[in-house]
Design a protein around this motif. Structure first.
Motif, PDB file in Angstrom:
ATOM      1  N   ALA A  58     -32.856  28.152  -4.981  1.00 25.13           N
ATOM      2  CA  ALA A  58     -32.351  26.778  -5.160  1.00 25.13           C
ATOM      3  C   ALA A  58     -30.841  26.794  -5.395  1.00 25.13           C
ATOM      4  O   ALA A  58     -30.110  25.959  -4.842  1.00 25.13           O
ATOM      5  N   VAL A  84     -28.721  29.096  -4.409  1.00 25.03           N
ATOM      6  CA  VAL A  84     -28.041  29.474  -3.156  1.00 25.03           C
ATOM      7  C   VAL A  84     -28.011  28.281  -2.200  1.00 25.03           C
ATOM      8  O   VAL A  84     -26.977  27.995  -1.582  1.00 25.03           O
ATOM      9  N   LEU A  85     -29.130  27.571  -2.100  1.00 29.78           N
ATOM     10  CA  LEU A  85     -29.175  26.400  -1.220  1.00 29.78           C
ATOM     11  C   LEU A  85     -28.181  25.333  -1.663  1.00 29.78           C
ATOM     12  O   LEU A  85     -27.507  24.708  -0.841  1.00 29.78           O
ATOM     13  N   LEU A 116     -24.771  26.479  -0.658  1.00 30.68           N
ATOM     14  CA  LEU A 116     -24.572  26.442   0.791  1.00 30.68           C
ATOM     15  C   LEU A 116     -24.471  25.021   1.329  1.00 30.68           C
ATOM     16  O   LEU A 116     -23.664  24.731   2.210  1.00 30.68           O
ATOM     17  N   LYS A 117     -25.295  24.121   0.789  1.00 31.15           N
ATOM     18  CA  LYS A 117     -25.369  22.777   1.354  1.00 31.15           C
ATOM     19  C   LYS A 117     -24.425  21.786   0.673  1.00 31.15           C
ATOM     20  O   LYS A 117     -23.743  21.017   1.336  1.00 31.15           O
TER      21      LYS A 117
END
Lengths: 160, 157
Positions: free
Chosen positions: A26, A28-29, A32-33
Protein backbone atom coordinates in the motif's frame (compact mmCIF):
# COMPACT_ATOMS: atom_id res chain seq x y z
CA UNK A 1 -7.41 -20.65 27.31
CA UNK A 2 -3.64 -20.41 27.12
CA UNK A 3 -3.53 -23.68 25.24
CA UNK A 4 -6.01 -22.34 22.69
CA UNK A 5 -3.98 -19.18 22.05
CA UNK A 6 -0.90 -21.36 21.65
CA UNK A 7 -2.64 -23.45 18.99
CA UNK A 8 -3.33 -20.33 16.96
CA UNK A 9 0.16 -18.82 17.27
CA UNK A 10 1.49 -20.06 13.91
CA UNK A 11 -1.61 -18.69 12.19
CA UNK A 12 -1.15 -15.35 13.92
CA UNK A 13 2.41 -15.17 12.58
CA UNK A 14 1.31 -16.14 9.05
CA UNK A 15 -1.48 -13.55 9.12
CA UNK A 16 0.97 -10.90 10.37
CA UNK A 17 3.18 -11.66 7.38
CA UNK A 18 0.35 -11.15 4.91
CA UNK A 19 -0.75 -7.93 6.67
CA UNK A 20 2.82 -6.65 6.46
CA UNK A 21 2.87 -7.35 2.71
CA UNK A 22 -0.43 -5.46 2.38
CA UNK A 23 0.88 -2.48 4.34
CA UNK A 24 4.19 -2.28 2.47
CA UNK A 25 2.54 -2.70 -0.94
CA UNK A 26 0.00 0.00 0.00
CA UNK A 27 2.84 2.39 0.85
CA UNK A 28 4.60 1.65 -2.44
CA UNK A 29 1.37 2.13 -4.40
CA UNK A 30 0.71 5.41 -2.60
CA UNK A 31 4.20 6.64 -3.46
CA UNK A 32 3.95 5.50 -7.08
CA UNK A 33 0.47 6.81 -7.78
CA UNK A 34 -0.13 9.77 -5.47
CA UNK A 35 3.45 10.77 -4.70
CA UNK A 36 4.86 11.70 -1.32
CA UNK A 37 4.08 15.41 -1.21
CA UNK A 38 0.85 17.41 -0.82
CA UNK A 39 1.30 18.97 -4.27
CA UNK A 40 1.51 15.64 -6.07
CA UNK A 41 -1.47 14.31 -4.10
CA UNK A 42 -3.48 17.39 -5.05
CA UNK A 43 -2.45 16.92 -8.66
CA UNK A 44 -3.47 13.24 -8.53
CA UNK A 45 -7.00 14.08 -7.39
CA UNK A 46 -7.67 17.40 -9.12
CA UNK A 47 -5.65 16.90 -12.28
CA UNK A 48 -2.81 19.01 -13.54
CA UNK A 49 -2.46 21.22 -16.59
CA UNK A 50 1.31 20.81 -16.62
CA UNK A 51 1.19 17.04 -16.28
CA UNK A 52 -1.81 16.97 -18.64
CA UNK A 53 -3.88 14.81 -16.30
CA UNK A 54 -7.62 15.01 -15.67
CA UNK A 55 -9.34 15.27 -12.30
CA UNK A 56 -10.36 11.91 -10.84
CA UNK A 57 -13.92 10.91 -11.66
CA UNK A 58 -16.37 10.02 -8.89
CA UNK A 59 -16.65 6.54 -10.39
CA UNK A 60 -12.90 6.06 -10.21
CA UNK A 61 -12.71 7.36 -6.65
CA UNK A 62 -15.52 5.08 -5.49
CA UNK A 63 -13.98 2.10 -7.28
CA UNK A 64 -11.00 2.47 -4.99
CA UNK A 65 -12.86 3.63 -1.88
CA UNK A 66 -15.56 0.93 -1.71
CA UNK A 67 -13.30 -2.15 -1.50
CA UNK A 68 -11.04 -0.31 0.93
CA UNK A 69 -14.01 0.61 3.14
CA UNK A 70 -14.46 -3.14 3.61
CA UNK A 71 -10.87 -4.38 3.52
CA UNK A 72 -9.20 -1.86 5.84
CA UNK A 73 -11.72 -2.05 8.75
CA UNK A 74 -11.90 -5.85 8.37
CA UNK A 75 -8.12 -6.17 8.56
CA UNK A 76 -7.98 -3.83 11.56
CA UNK A 77 -10.82 -5.67 13.26
CA UNK A 78 -9.13 -9.07 12.93
CA UNK A 79 -5.71 -7.75 13.93
CA UNK A 80 -7.10 -5.98 17.00
CA UNK A 81 -9.14 -9.05 17.87
CA UNK A 82 -6.03 -11.25 17.75
CA UNK A 83 -3.87 -8.85 19.75
CA UNK A 84 -6.61 -8.47 22.36
CA UNK A 85 -7.11 -12.21 22.55
CA UNK A 86 -3.41 -12.85 23.04
CA UNK A 87 -3.50 -10.37 25.93
CA UNK A 88 -0.46 -8.43 24.80
CA UNK A 89 -1.46 -4.92 25.84
CA UNK A 90 -3.66 -3.42 28.52
CA UNK A 91 -7.30 -2.91 27.65
CA UNK A 92 -6.99 0.90 27.69
CA UNK A 93 -3.95 0.90 25.41
CA UNK A 94 -5.70 -1.52 23.08
CA UNK A 95 -8.70 0.78 22.85
CA UNK A 96 -6.59 3.86 22.19
CA UNK A 97 -4.61 2.14 19.44
CA UNK A 98 -7.78 0.67 17.95
CA UNK A 99 -9.58 4.02 17.87
CA UNK A 100 -6.50 5.70 16.42
CA UNK A 101 -6.21 3.06 13.68
CA UNK A 102 -9.88 3.18 12.68
CA UNK A 103 -9.89 6.98 12.87
CA UNK A 104 -6.83 7.35 10.65
CA UNK A 105 -8.26 4.84 8.16
CA UNK A 106 -11.54 6.71 7.90
CA UNK A 107 -9.92 10.14 7.66
CA UNK A 108 -7.52 8.87 4.99
CA UNK A 109 -10.33 7.43 2.88
CA UNK A 110 -12.57 10.49 3.18
CA UNK A 111 -9.72 12.98 2.69
CA UNK A 112 -9.22 11.78 -0.90
CA UNK A 113 -12.78 12.79 -1.75
CA UNK A 114 -12.24 16.02 0.18
CA UNK A 115 -9.17 16.93 -1.87
CA UNK A 116 -11.08 16.30 -5.08
CA UNK A 117 -14.34 18.09 -4.25
CA UNK A 118 -13.72 20.44 -1.30
CA UNK A 119 -10.31 21.86 -0.43
CA UNK A 120 -6.94 21.05 -2.02
CA UNK A 121 -5.16 21.55 1.30
CA UNK A 122 -6.76 18.34 2.54
CA UNK A 123 -3.92 16.62 0.66
CA UNK A 124 -1.83 17.27 3.78
CA UNK A 125 -4.46 15.50 5.88
CA UNK A 126 -4.56 12.63 3.37
CA UNK A 127 -0.79 12.22 3.56
CA UNK A 128 -0.63 12.38 7.36
CA UNK A 129 -3.57 10.01 7.80
CA UNK A 130 -2.05 7.47 5.44
CA UNK A 131 1.36 7.69 7.11
CA UNK A 132 -0.30 7.34 10.52
CA UNK A 133 -2.32 4.31 9.42
CA UNK A 134 0.81 2.65 8.04
CA UNK A 135 2.59 3.22 11.36
CA UNK A 136 -0.29 1.80 13.36
CA UNK A 137 -0.42 -1.22 11.03
CA UNK A 138 3.28 -1.74 11.61
CA UNK A 139 2.65 -1.55 15.36
CA UNK A 140 -0.12 -4.16 15.09
CA UNK A 141 2.11 -6.45 13.02
CA UNK A 142 4.89 -6.15 15.62
CA UNK A 143 2.39 -6.99 18.37
CA UNK A 144 1.24 -10.05 16.41
CA UNK A 145 4.83 -11.19 15.93
CA UNK A 146 5.35 -10.68 19.65
CA UNK A 147 2.27 -12.82 20.28
CA UNK A 148 3.95 -15.63 18.34
CA UNK A 149 7.20 -15.50 20.32
CA UNK A 150 5.73 -14.86 23.77
CA UNK A 151 5.67 -17.99 25.88
CA UNK A 152 2.85 -17.39 28.35
CA UNK A 153 0.11 -15.15 27.00
CA UNK A 154 -2.32 -13.70 29.53
CA UNK A 155 -5.68 -13.13 27.83
CA UNK A 156 -7.25 -9.74 28.45
CA UNK A 157 -10.34 -10.26 26.39
CA UNK A 158 -12.12 -13.07 24.61
CA UNK A 159 -14.29 -11.40 21.99
CA UNK A 160 -17.00 -13.62 20.58
CA UNK B 1 -15.64 -16.97 16.73
CA UNK B 2 -16.67 -18.36 20.08
CA UNK B 3 -16.57 -21.94 18.80
CA UNK B 4 -12.88 -21.48 17.97
CA UNK B 5 -12.08 -20.29 21.47
CA UNK B 6 -14.21 -22.83 23.30
CA UNK B 7 -14.41 -25.75 20.87
CA UNK B 8 -16.74 -28.06 22.75
CA UNK B 9 -18.19 -30.97 20.77
CA UNK B 10 -21.63 -29.42 20.89
CA UNK B 11 -20.44 -26.00 19.73
CA UNK B 12 -18.46 -27.49 16.87
CA UNK B 13 -21.32 -29.73 15.80
CA UNK B 14 -23.75 -26.78 15.90
CA UNK B 15 -21.44 -24.62 13.81
CA UNK B 16 -20.92 -27.30 11.16
CA UNK B 17 -23.72 -26.13 8.78
CA UNK B 18 -22.53 -22.50 8.48
CA UNK B 19 -18.92 -23.66 8.20
CA UNK B 20 -19.96 -26.01 5.39
CA UNK B 21 -21.60 -23.09 3.61
CA UNK B 22 -18.47 -21.00 4.09
CA UNK B 23 -16.38 -23.82 2.65
CA UNK B 24 -18.80 -24.01 -0.29
CA UNK B 25 -18.15 -20.35 -0.99
CA UNK B 26 -14.45 -21.06 -0.58
CA UNK B 27 -14.70 -23.68 -3.31
CA UNK B 28 -16.53 -21.21 -5.56
CA UNK B 29 -13.79 -18.64 -4.88
CA UNK B 30 -11.13 -21.15 -5.93
CA UNK B 31 -13.01 -21.86 -9.16
CA UNK B 32 -13.32 -18.12 -9.76
CA UNK B 33 -9.57 -17.70 -9.18
CA UNK B 34 -8.88 -20.42 -11.75
CA UNK B 35 -11.24 -18.66 -14.17
CA UNK B 36 -9.56 -15.31 -13.54
CA UNK B 37 -6.08 -16.70 -14.09
CA UNK B 38 -7.33 -18.48 -17.20
CA UNK B 39 -8.86 -15.32 -18.66
CA UNK B 40 -5.62 -13.46 -17.94
CA UNK B 41 -3.68 -16.20 -19.71
CA UNK B 42 -1.82 -17.22 -16.56
CA UNK B 43 -2.47 -20.95 -16.77
CA UNK B 44 0.09 -21.55 -19.50
CA UNK B 45 3.77 -20.60 -19.71
CA UNK B 46 3.29 -18.73 -23.00
CA UNK B 47 0.34 -16.80 -21.58
CA UNK B 48 2.31 -15.81 -18.48
CA UNK B 49 5.24 -14.67 -20.62
CA UNK B 50 2.98 -12.52 -22.77
CA UNK B 51 1.15 -11.02 -19.79
CA UNK B 52 4.23 -10.02 -17.83
CA UNK B 53 6.88 -9.57 -20.51
CA UNK B 54 4.87 -8.81 -23.66
CA UNK B 55 6.86 -9.85 -26.70
CA UNK B 56 10.08 -9.76 -24.67
CA UNK B 57 10.90 -6.13 -25.41
CA UNK B 58 11.82 -4.25 -22.17
CA UNK B 59 9.26 -1.55 -22.99
CA UNK B 60 6.46 -4.13 -22.82
CA UNK B 61 7.25 -5.43 -19.33
CA UNK B 62 4.35 -5.05 -16.89
CA UNK B 63 4.71 -1.76 -14.95
CA UNK B 64 5.81 -1.93 -11.32
CA UNK B 65 2.56 -0.27 -10.17
CA UNK B 66 0.52 -3.10 -11.75
CA UNK B 67 2.74 -5.71 -10.09
CA UNK B 68 2.39 -4.03 -6.69
CA UNK B 69 -1.36 -3.72 -7.12
CA UNK B 70 -1.66 -7.44 -7.81
CA UNK B 71 0.53 -8.19 -4.79
CA UNK B 72 -1.60 -5.90 -2.60
CA UNK B 73 -4.89 -7.58 -3.53
CA UNK B 74 -3.56 -11.15 -3.43
CA UNK B 75 -1.96 -10.66 -0.01
CA UNK B 76 -5.37 -9.65 1.34
CA UNK B 77 -7.15 -12.65 -0.20
CA UNK B 78 -4.52 -15.23 0.80
CA UNK B 79 -4.05 -13.74 4.28
CA UNK B 80 -7.71 -14.00 5.16
CA UNK B 81 -8.17 -17.38 3.51
CA UNK B 82 -5.36 -18.95 5.53
CA UNK B 83 -6.45 -17.30 8.75
CA UNK B 84 -9.95 -18.75 8.29
CA UNK B 85 -8.98 -22.18 6.96
CA UNK B 86 -6.11 -22.51 9.43
CA UNK B 87 -8.36 -21.57 12.36
CA UNK B 88 -10.90 -24.19 11.32
CA UNK B 89 -8.13 -26.78 10.96
CA UNK B 90 -7.01 -26.09 14.55
CA UNK B 91 -10.38 -27.22 15.91
CA UNK B 92 -10.93 -30.05 13.42
CA UNK B 93 -10.12 -33.70 14.17
CA UNK B 94 -7.21 -34.02 11.74
CA UNK B 95 -3.75 -35.43 12.35
CA UNK B 96 -1.21 -32.91 13.60
CA UNK B 97 1.14 -33.56 10.68
CA UNK B 98 -1.61 -32.98 8.14
CA UNK B 99 -2.72 -29.79 9.92
CA UNK B 100 0.83 -28.42 10.10
CA UNK B 101 1.54 -29.46 6.51
CA UNK B 102 -1.54 -27.75 5.15
CA UNK B 103 -1.09 -24.61 7.26
CA UNK B 104 2.62 -24.01 6.68
CA UNK B 105 2.76 -25.56 3.20
CA UNK B 106 -0.28 -23.60 2.10
CA UNK B 107 1.01 -20.31 3.45
CA UNK B 108 4.40 -20.92 1.83
CA UNK B 109 2.74 -21.79 -1.49
CA UNK B 110 0.68 -18.59 -1.35
CA UNK B 111 3.80 -16.56 -0.51
CA UNK B 112 5.48 -18.19 -3.53
CA UNK B 113 2.48 -17.18 -5.65
CA UNK B 114 2.80 -13.58 -4.42
CA UNK B 115 6.47 -13.58 -5.38
CA UNK B 116 6.19 -15.39 -8.73
CA UNK B 117 5.25 -12.36 -10.91
CA UNK B 118 8.34 -10.56 -9.59
CA UNK B 119 10.46 -13.60 -10.35
CA UNK B 120 9.14 -13.78 -13.93
CA UNK B 121 9.83 -10.08 -14.47
CA UNK B 122 13.15 -10.15 -12.58
CA UNK B 123 14.44 -13.20 -14.45
CA UNK B 124 12.87 -11.98 -17.70
CA UNK B 125 11.56 -15.48 -18.23
CA UNK B 126 10.82 -18.65 -16.29
CA UNK B 127 7.05 -18.21 -16.77
CA UNK B 128 6.43 -21.74 -15.53
CA UNK B 129 7.19 -20.43 -12.02
CA UNK B 130 3.95 -18.48 -12.11
CA UNK B 131 1.95 -21.47 -13.34
CA UNK B 132 3.55 -23.71 -10.72
CA UNK B 133 3.07 -21.25 -7.85
CA UNK B 134 -0.63 -20.95 -8.59
CA UNK B 135 -0.97 -24.72 -8.93
CA UNK B 136 0.66 -25.19 -5.53
CA UNK B 137 -1.37 -22.47 -3.80
CA UNK B 138 -4.59 -23.73 -5.35
CA UNK B 139 -3.74 -27.32 -4.43
CA UNK B 140 -3.17 -26.53 -0.77
CA UNK B 141 -6.31 -24.40 -0.59
CA UNK B 142 -8.45 -27.03 -2.33
CA UNK B 143 -7.16 -29.88 -0.15
CA UNK B 144 -7.79 -27.78 2.98
CA UNK B 145 -11.36 -27.06 1.89
CA UNK B 146 -11.98 -30.76 1.20
CA UNK B 147 -10.36 -31.91 4.46
CA UNK B 148 -12.37 -29.38 6.46
CA UNK B 149 -15.56 -30.33 4.64
CA UNK B 150 -15.07 -33.94 5.66
CA UNK B 151 -13.84 -33.46 9.22
CA UNK B 152 -15.00 -30.16 10.76
CA UNK B 153 -17.54 -30.63 13.53
CA UNK B 154 -17.35 -34.42 13.42
CA UNK B 155 -16.19 -36.84 16.07
CA UNK B 156 -12.50 -37.84 15.83
CA UNK B 157 -12.14 -41.17 13.96
Amino acid sequence: MKARVAAFRPLILIFAGFVLVQAVSAAVLFALKLGLGPASIESFYRGSATAMTRPRSLTGLLEVAVPHLLAVPLTLFIVIHLVGWAGLVAREALQVLARLSFGLALVGLVAGLGVRYLWPWLSVVKLLAFAGLELTLLAWVLLLVHAFWRREPQPVDTPG
Amino acid sequence: MRFLISPTREALSRSRPPVQLFLGFGAVLLLALVGQRGVEGELTASGVFERYLGSGDPSEVMPVAALVESLHVSAFVYGFLWLMLGSLLVVSPVRERLRAGLTFGGAAACAFDLASPWLVVGLHGAPLLRVASFGLALGFLAVSVVVLGRTYGREPA
